[in-house]
Scaffold this active site. Structure first.
Site, PDB file in Angstrom:
ATOM      1  CB  THR A  45      51.687  38.383  47.668  1.00  0.00           C
ATOM      2  OG1 THR A  45      50.271  38.343  47.566  1.00  0.00           O
ATOM      3  CG2 THR A  45      52.218  36.979  47.863  1.00  0.00           C
ATOM      4  CB  THR A  46      56.056  41.121  46.727  1.00  0.00           C
ATOM      5  OG1 THR A  46      55.411  40.585  45.582  1.00  0.00           O
ATOM      6  CG2 THR A  46      57.558  41.118  46.506  1.00  0.00           C
ATOM      7  CE1 TYR A 108      41.976  26.600  55.180  1.00  0.00           C
ATOM      8  CE2 TYR A 108      40.415  27.751  56.568  1.00  0.00           C
ATOM      9  CZ  TYR A 108      41.123  26.612  56.261  1.00  0.00           C
ATOM     10  OH  TYR A 108      40.975  25.495  57.036  1.00  0.00           O
ATOM     11  CE1 TYR A 135      46.948  39.612  42.990  1.00  0.00           C
ATOM     12  CE2 TYR A 135      47.445  40.133  45.283  1.00  0.00           C
ATOM     13  CZ  TYR A 135      47.774  39.512  44.096  1.00  0.00           C
ATOM     14  OH  TYR A 135      48.946  38.790  44.011  1.00  0.00           O
ATOM     15  NE  ARG A 140      51.352  34.196  46.106  1.00  0.00           N
ATOM     16  CZ  ARG A 140      52.300  33.810  46.954  1.00  0.00           C
ATOM     17  NH1 ARG A 140      51.985  33.401  48.169  1.00  0.00           N
ATOM     18  NH2 ARG A 140      53.569  33.832  46.597  1.00  0.00           N
ATOM     19  CE  LYS A 163      49.116  41.775  41.458  1.00  0.00           C
ATOM     20  NZ  LYS A 163      49.930  41.691  42.705  1.00  0.00           N
ATOM     21  CB  ILE A 205      50.739  45.094  40.619  1.00  0.00           C
ATOM     22  CG1 ILE A 205      49.720  46.241  40.511  1.00  0.00           C
ATOM     23  CG2 ILE A 205      51.315  45.029  42.041  1.00  0.00           C
ATOM     24  CD1 ILE A 205      48.544  46.129  41.462  1.00  0.00           C
TER      25      ILE A 205
END
Length: 295
Positions: A45-46, A108, A135, A140, A163, A205
């Protein structure tokens, strides 16, 4: 298969005139290695992976692998909301030398818990023997990988770690209760590194480690080594930084911080926009307080 633990950095991706800034990216990797980071993770994401195309993502992973030269593992973000696309993304990450893949729960389309298990099972079947980190970030994705589902993932040998980014410490205890040490538990939340490790986690993370790799590495080492006083002092010392790096959508603030530190430009890709002026000023003060700005 390799295991992944310790202070792991979800790398920000530098852009220059809209394209990957490979020189700045390599410099960021070197700074991470010098700062004691144990695992590097491009294209999470980052790293703004969702706004890069497949060729750009593969190139970014390849740059990190080349710069690292085997000194630490490289785990590539490769998840999507399509199982077929994820299988292909893992293939491309493997081809450029990644040591493992971080696979976010599909966003989604909100699969059921059974669908989550089959998603990871299909990826593992397509890539036997290749380590995967599941993850879970419901804020999100709109879907929560429950502890009972994590237990089912334990039957998939390729899934070596989870994660967990709910910020729920009771969840960490539930996961240890159900999974024991079968899955390496990694915090996805910089605010709770010490308590998460105390509850059975093996690392983080991190976003904040982009700008403060040594501090985060020291925090994780102290927490894992049982030096609670040192770990607590570092957790509290970094708290304002964590807060400001998430005051706007990640990775807007961390890229602005790296810009202020002279690492690379502040470019983000739409629909993200540069950091607001008031928040940017607060972030600059926090960086200065931690001695992270030059001059």
């Amino acid at each position: 298969m390799k295991t992944f633990q310790g202070s792991m950095t979800a790398l920000a991706t530098p852009f220059l005139n809209g394209a990957l800034d490979e020189g700045a990216f390599r410099a960021l990797v070197r700074a991470q290695l010098e700062g004691g980071t144990s695992v590097l993770l491009p294209m999470g994401t980052t790293g703004e992976a969702v706004t890069l195309d497949s060729d750009e993502r593969a190139r970014a992973i390849a740059v990190v692998v080349d710069e690292v030269k085997g000194r630490v593992p490289v785990v590539a973000g490769a998840g999507s909301n399509s199982t077929r696309e994820t299988v292909d993304s893992v293939r491309r990450a493997r081809e450029v030398g990644a040591d493992g893949a971080l696979i976010v729960t599909p966003y989604y389309n909100k699969p059921t818990q059974a669908g989550l298990v089959e998603h990871y099972r299909a990826i593992a079947k397509a890539h036997p023997g290749f380590p995967l980190i599941a993850y879970n970030v419901p804020g999100r994705t709109g879907v929560d990988l429950l502890p009972e589902t994590a237990l089912k993932l334990c039957d998939i040998p390729e899934v070596v770690a989870l994660k967990e980014a709910t910020g729920n410490l009771a969840r960490a205890v539930d996961l240890v209760e159900l999974c024991g040490d079968r899955l390496t538990l990694l915090s996805g939340d910089d605010f709770t590194v010490l308590p998460f490790i105390a509850c059975g986690g093996q690392g983080v993370i991190s976003v904040s480690s982009n700008v403060a790799p040594r501090m985060m590495a020291d925090l994780v080492a102290a927490a894992r080594g049982g030096d609670i006083a040192k770990a607590r002092a570092l957790q509290v010392r970094m708290n304002a930084l964590h807060r400001l790096l998430f005051v706007e959508s990640n990775p807007i603030p961390v890229k602005w911080a790296l810009h202020l530190m002279g690492m690379f430009g502040p470019e983000v890709r739409l629909p993200l926009v540069p950091m607001g002026e008031a928040n940017a000023a607060k972030l600059k003060d926090a960086l200065a307080h931690l001695g992270l700005l030059k001059g």
